[in-house]
Scaffold this active site. Sequence first.
Site, PDB file in Angstrom:
ATOM      1  N   GLY A 153      43.223   4.845 -32.411  1.00  0.00           N
ATOM      2  CA  GLY A 153      42.760   3.676 -31.790  1.00  0.00           C
ATOM      3  C   GLY A 153      41.177   3.456 -32.121  1.00  0.00           C
ATOM      4  N   GLN A 205      32.716   0.531 -30.961  1.00  0.00           N
ATOM      5  CA  GLN A 205      32.642   1.582 -32.096  1.00  0.00           C
ATOM      6  C   GLN A 205      32.307   1.090 -33.463  1.00  0.00           C
ATOM      7  OE1 GLN A 205      36.690   3.349 -30.996  1.00  0.00           O
ATOM      8  NE2 GLN A 205      35.567   5.301 -31.244  1.00  0.00           N
ATOM      9  N   CYS A 214      37.612  11.532 -30.197  1.00  0.00           N
ATOM     10  CA  CYS A 214      37.192  10.333 -30.324  1.00  0.00           C
ATOM     11  C   CYS A 214      36.395  10.110 -31.535  1.00  0.00           C
ATOM     12  CB  CYS A 214      36.146   9.781 -29.266  1.00  0.00           C
ATOM     13  SG  CYS A 214      35.564   8.077 -29.350  1.00  0.00           S
ATOM     14  N   LEU A 215      36.608   8.965 -32.208  1.00  0.00           N
ATOM     15  CA  LEU A 215      36.094   8.828 -33.715  1.00  0.00           C
ATOM     16  C   LEU A 215      34.582   8.835 -33.582  1.00  0.00           C
ATOM     17  CD1 LEU A 215      38.479   6.306 -35.461  1.00  0.00           C
ATOM     18  CD2 LEU A 215      38.330   8.879 -35.795  1.00  0.00           C
ATOM     19  N   HIS A 255      42.106   5.304 -23.237  1.00  0.00           N
ATOM     20  CA  HIS A 255      40.986   5.647 -23.752  1.00  0.00           C
ATOM     21  C   HIS A 255      40.112   4.567 -24.641  1.00  0.00           C
ATOM     22  CE1 HIS A 255      38.760   8.714 -26.702  1.00  0.00           C
ATOM     23  NE2 HIS A 255      38.621   7.538 -27.239  1.00  0.00           N
ATOM     24  N   GLU A 256      40.923   3.746 -25.110  1.00  0.00           N
ATOM     25  CA  GLU A 256      40.306   2.483 -25.885  1.00  0.00           C
ATOM     26  C   GLU A 256      39.846   1.618 -24.740  1.00  0.00           C
ATOM     27  OE1 GLU A 256      39.682   3.004 -29.169  1.00  0.00           O
ATOM     28  OE2 GLU A 256      41.015   4.629 -28.993  1.00  0.00           O
ATOM     29  N   HIS A 293      36.691   2.473 -23.586  1.00  0.00           N
ATOM     30  CA  HIS A 293      35.555   1.794 -24.552  1.00  0.00           C
ATOM     31  C   HIS A 293      34.912   0.568 -24.345  1.00  0.00           C
ATOM     32  CE1 HIS A 293      34.859   5.208 -27.571  1.00  0.00           C
ATOM     33  NE2 HIS A 293      36.197   5.280 -27.689  1.00  0.00           N
TER      34      HIS A 293
END
Length: 196
Positions: free
Chosen positions: A45, A50, A105-106, A147-148, A151
């Site tokens: 995702g 991000q 998480c990226l 999760h996304e 963000h």
Amino acid sequence: MILPIVAYGDPVLRKKAVEISEDYPQLETLIANMWETMYNAAGVGLAAPQVGLDIRLFLVDTSPFSDDEELTEAERQQLQGFKKVFINATITEEEGEEWTFNEGCLSIPDIREDVNRKPQINITYYDTDFNKHTETFDGLLARVIQHEYDHIEGVLFTDKLSSLKKRLLKGRLDKITKGKIQVDYKMRFPQLKRGR
Ligand code: NI
């Protein structure tokens, strides 16, 4: 084009993102670039903050999760090929007994922690043709979407940890902010000091 992924500590990750309209400039290109950026970093995702944009847009592709041998056939099929763009999403309901899953998480490389979330969500969103959808998701699909979604609300999974865990992680998070970390994809660090 692969975009740099914004690292922990950047203020854009803390903004409540705003809705966009159909005529948002070069939306198609942005979405294509976000897919490329996500796959390059082996993520499931990616949310617009991000890549430095405070807009309500995120992408999910849970296919990599479908290899997990502990999944039932039904779960595997659900995750296989689930690829979606969520525009102007709102989670209207979260239901059920919280369950734990180890999240990463990226924007927060090399840190993974158990996070509790409710298993079922109702979400309203627009697709890339700006058609409105209202859907229910559960299990791992709901997890990735939650999760996304966090963000675009300015929330990170580390916010959901105990205060003890947060204290223990502080040093490692500070290092990420300063770019004192090896990452195999392109990142933008808020406090990177360039060598003289
Ligand atoms: Ni994330």
